[in-house]
Design an enzyme around this catalytic site. Sequence first.
Site, PDB file in Angstrom:
ATOM      1  N   HIS A 258       0.851  -1.196   0.000  1.00 29.73           N
ATOM      2  CA  HIS A 258       0.000   0.000   0.000  1.00 29.73           C
ATOM      3  C   HIS A 258       0.888   1.248   0.000  1.00 29.73           C
ATOM      4  O   HIS A 258       2.117   1.166   0.061  1.00 29.73           O
ATOM      5  CB  HIS A 258      -0.974   0.007   1.185  1.00 29.73           C
ATOM      6  CG  HIS A 258      -0.412   0.425   2.503  1.00 29.73           C
ATOM      7  ND1 HIS A 258      -1.151   1.063   3.476  1.00 29.73           N
ATOM      8  CD2 HIS A 258       0.842   0.287   3.019  1.00 29.73           C
ATOM      9  CE1 HIS A 258      -0.385   1.293   4.529  1.00 29.73           C
ATOM     10  NE2 HIS A 258       0.816   0.834   4.286  1.00 29.73           N
TER      11      HIS A 258
ATOM     12  N   CYS B 287       5.805   6.604   4.315  1.00 33.68           N
ATOM     13  CA  CYS B 287       4.613   5.852   3.890  1.00 33.68           C
ATOM     14  C   CYS B 287       4.064   6.370   2.566  1.00 33.68           C
ATOM     15  O   CYS B 287       3.217   5.713   1.943  1.00 33.68           O
ATOM     16  CB  CYS B 287       3.507   5.926   4.944  1.00 33.68           C
ATOM     17  SG  CYS B 287       3.986   5.163   6.503  1.00 33.68           S
TER      18      CYS B 287
ATOM     19  N   HIS C 193       5.060   0.355  -0.478  1.00 31.07           N
ATOM     20  CA  HIS C 193       5.797  -0.481   0.463  1.00 31.07           C
ATOM     21  C   HIS C 193       4.774  -1.528   0.936  1.00 31.07           C
ATOM     22  O   HIS C 193       3.684  -1.607   0.353  1.00 31.07           O
ATOM     23  CB  HIS C 193       6.377   0.344   1.631  1.00 31.07           C
ATOM     24  CG  HIS C 193       5.351   0.943   2.517  1.00 31.07           C
ATOM     25  ND1 HIS C 193       4.632   2.066   2.169  1.00 31.07           N
ATOM     26  CD2 HIS C 193       4.853   0.569   3.722  1.00 31.07           C
ATOM     27  CE1 HIS C 193       3.766   2.358   3.123  1.00 31.07           C
ATOM     28  NE2 HIS C 193       3.871   1.462   4.077  1.00 31.07           N
TER      29      HIS C 193
ATOM     30  N   HIS D  79       3.399  -4.752   4.101  1.00 33.56           N
ATOM     31  CA  HIS D  79       3.377  -5.284   5.465  1.00 33.56           C
ATOM     32  C   HIS D  79       2.852  -6.718   5.491  1.00 33.56           C
ATOM     33  O   HIS D  79       2.083  -7.123   4.623  1.00 33.56           O
ATOM     34  CB  HIS D  79       2.458  -4.431   6.353  1.00 33.56           C
ATOM     35  CG  HIS D  79       2.889  -3.016   6.519  1.00 33.56           C
ATOM     36  ND1 HIS D  79       4.015  -2.661   7.221  1.00 33.56           N
ATOM     37  CD2 HIS D  79       2.366  -1.850   6.050  1.00 33.56           C
ATOM     38  CE1 HIS D  79       4.149  -1.342   7.193  1.00 33.56           C
ATOM     39  NE2 HIS D  79       3.174  -0.823   6.480  1.00 33.56           N
TER      40      HIS D  79
ATOM     41  N   ASP E 234      -4.808 -10.692   0.436  1.00 35.17           N
ATOM     42  CA  ASP E 234      -3.481 -11.306   0.506  1.00 35.17           C
ATOM     43  C   ASP E 234      -2.747 -11.201  -0.831  1.00 35.17           C
ATOM     44  O   ASP E 234      -3.298 -11.561  -1.881  1.00 35.17           O
ATOM     45  CB  ASP E 234      -3.621 -12.783   0.890  1.00 35.17           C
ATOM     46  CG  ASP E 234      -2.268 -13.400   1.193  1.00 35.17           C
ATOM     47  OD1 ASP E 234      -1.396 -12.690   1.729  1.00 35.17           O
ATOM     48  OD2 ASP E 234      -2.080 -14.591   0.888  1.00 35.17           O
ATOM     49  N   HIS E 235      -1.507 -10.732  -0.762  1.00 28.40           N
ATOM     50  CA  HIS E 235      -0.687 -10.541  -1.961  1.00 28.40           C
ATOM     51  C   HIS E 235      -1.357  -9.584  -2.946  1.00 28.40           C
ATOM     52  O   HIS E 235      -1.264  -9.758  -4.163  1.00 28.40           O
ATOM     53  CB  HIS E 235      -0.320 -11.886  -2.611  1.00 28.40           C
ATOM     54  CG  HIS E 235       0.752 -12.607  -1.839  1.00 28.40           C
ATOM     55  ND1 HIS E 235       0.530 -13.159  -0.609  1.00 28.40           N
ATOM     56  CD2 HIS E 235       2.068 -12.837  -2.109  1.00 28.40           C
ATOM     57  CE1 HIS E 235       1.646 -13.707  -0.157  1.00 28.40           C
ATOM     58  NE2 HIS E 235       2.592 -13.520  -1.039  1.00 28.40           N
TER      59      HIS E 235
ATOM     60  N   GLU F 176      -0.446  -3.789  11.891  1.00 23.64           N
ATOM     61  CA  GLU F 176       0.313  -3.437  10.688  1.00 23.64           C
ATOM     62  C   GLU F 176       1.773  -3.835  10.882  1.00 23.64           C
ATOM     63  O   GLU F 176       2.431  -4.304   9.953  1.00 23.64           O
ATOM     64  CB  GLU F 176       0.194  -1.943  10.436  1.00 23.64           C
ATOM     65  CG  GLU F 176       0.685  -1.523   9.075  1.00 23.64           C
ATOM     66  CD  GLU F 176       0.619  -0.024   8.877  1.00 23.64           C
ATOM     67  OE1 GLU F 176      -0.184   0.426   8.070  1.00 23.64           O
ATOM     68  OE2 GLU F 176       1.384   0.713   9.552  1.00 23.64           O
TER      69      GLU F 176
END
Lengths: 138, 138, 138, 138, 138, 138
Positions: F14, F33, F39, F41, F79-80, F126
């Site tokens: 994100h 950010c 980037h 998480h 996810d991913h 996060e």
Amino acid sequence: MIYITRRENFNAAHKLYNPKWSEEQNNKVFGKCANPNWHGHNYILYVTVKGKVNLETGYSVNLKELSAIIRERITDKLDHKNLNLDVPFLKELMPSTENVAIAIWKELKPFVNALECQLHCIKLHETENNYVEYFGEE
Amino acid sequence: MIYITRRENFNAAHKLYNPKWSEEQNNKVFGKCANPNWHGHNYILYVTVKGKVNLETGYSVNLKELSAIIRERITDKLDHKNLNLDVPFLKELMPSTENVAIAIWKELKPFVNALECQLHCIKLHETENNYVEYFGEE
Amino acid sequence: MIYITRRENFNAAHKLYNPKWSEEQNNKVFGKCANPNWHGHNYILYVTVKGKVNLETGYSVNLKELSAIIRERITDKLDHKNLNLDVPFLKELMPSTENVAIAIWKELKPFVNALECQLHCIKLHETENNYVEYFGEE
Amino acid sequence: MIYITRRENFNAAHKLYNPKWSEEQNNKVFGKCANPNWHGHNYILYVTVKGKVNLETGYSVNLKELSAIIRERITDKLDHKNLNLDVPFLKELMPSTENVAIAIWKELKPFVNALECQLHCIKLHETENNYVEYFGEE
Amino acid sequence: MIYITRRENFNAAHKLYNPKWSEEQNNKVFGKCANPNWHGHNYILYVTVKGKVNLETGYSVNLKELSAIIRERITDKLDHKNLNLDVPFLKELMPSTENVAIAIWKELKPFVNALECQLHCIKLHETENNYVEYFGEE
Amino acid sequence: MIYITRRENFNAAHKLYNPKWSEEQNNKVFGKCANPNWHGHNYILYVTVKGKVNLETGYSVNLKELSAIIRERITDKLDHKNLNLDVPFLKELMPSTENVAIAIWKELKPFVNALECQLHCIKLHETENNYVEYFGEE
């Protein structure tokens, strides 16, 4: 040949301060670890031994016995103590994580040998970000 | 209304000892925590604040700002210190986990309020087996 | 001779995609890791160095210095970055955990050598279920 | 040459009891682990393989394939099972952590070899305080 | 008013099986948890009590005493046991995490009250992915 | 009435960037950010539901069913993925931890209600230092 590890822990105070140095030199090298009034940590100790598996028990070492030895010889003497002042086997040592781990190795080795296995590694966590490992290498 | 939590930590020495009591009484109540030469912990501090989500930022609070306040007002004053001797806002207090958590709440509250959110909880871990939570309740 | 480890971390985006292959081939090998719009991880990096204990300090290496080098040379360049696009020392590399760990080794080695200890291991966690270790072996 | 580790887990019942011994002898050696009605653990299994990095993929091994093999050959056969009664490849074995780890090594080795890498270590945690590591050493 | 939590743990076997149902029905609802030969877990128990801080001690409760009560009344009776067969205070109960947590609450409550604080929460982890919390609500 | 929590996770990319603002303003508020190349998480999601214990099963909710719903409705979609670009139920939202947690609540609520229990809390980590909790409060 298999390696087995027991985790134990102790909570202790210490400081890093070389009395042969000036305060400025101590602060430069040790930073806030040189605070004269001490600070402390929840240390986590991992003791790894290696040995052969006994066919009757499935054990390489009886962990109850290993744990009892670690507590009697090491953590009972370190827990809720001051590593600079209170511990005979740390006397005259700078209580860095490295030196404490090496001292634990020396202290524990004869008692582990008596269990018919070999001391393989002392791993000592000072914080979640820092740990040392000692394998008895000179 | 959403709750957001920031984790910070500090490593400190302390002892639990009531000078109005005999050594025997201290040992009975506080056990090895009364060791005169101190012991210490890796404390973990969780600060929870509550607030509304800002539509422009998606933030209830800017965690960089919250973290900076916690470090400036709390953990920089506690880290690598002696909680009995070195910390102005803990003076005259028995530095039990309970009392340290309540003192952190009092110290932090005005600075959190200035961020347009509310302090909700101070959670303080002394070890992996023990922690306290304070919600500002009398 | 003792081994000491410092944990650092970085949060980054990446994807695994071989431009010489068809999309079908990429999906077969890399699965959801090939998502064209990227995904990301909280990477945890453990840097282990080995050295002798200095008698004056009790240190094998000063962890403040080691941490500063890791941050300056590695994690400041990886944190909140895209590993495929933003990092000079990863250019032209498929940013698998293996390749990132090996690249960190190469990047870090000369700076660790300057501390009078040896780089022993780069351990890199991509998730709590997956990690790699590189010891400099060809 | 790089080492890569996959974590998997299984929850199982077992007891440690040598039928050739008296109950007294069993209790002396195995303590509460000899409880006739069983007890159990959340086992955590770390499988480490070593191999060369493939230039096309950046992988030393495809972890999706490694994970699938571990699940099919090992954890699907151990999860929610009784290690003394339900598992063909543990039959006739005292299900100590040592013996389970060695049996997993033997069971897994041919399937890992088929992936063009080498099995390096089976690490098995029985609790957060106890784990064993087996490297295939006689 | 402050909340303080003590972590303890126990390793136990159990199964989830309703004898009034067909095997098919049991497998449909409980899946592999219905394995007739049992399975097991490393349970982690968090006991939270609330109380006022004592001015003499800084304690809301003496954790040595709380820990001793939890061990005597609860974990010594559950550790290395079969939750379906061995535990008087779980008799006639399906040993789901929910039911075990509620039974621990009922068993512990009178002993916590005797410490001049109130039982606030029983939190019980069955695995790292599953836990329940009970606050005494009907 | 008991509370039960299921942990699931997803790894995603994100960025935090408000297109109505200048780059300078974005960097001031969001810092690293705001990196245009993203980037990411390893997010950890805890879903807590509350309900009554069923006498036949000992369950307040069947965790296999709850887990299946969380995966189908939430984590399979996150996810991913890229939280800014790929997820229909996050469209038009700044993907801060707060906003993602609230969106998960709204998405999940009708499906949890169908299980005859109530959604109580969405907790979203996060990083190990930052998490939010949403209880459906306006």
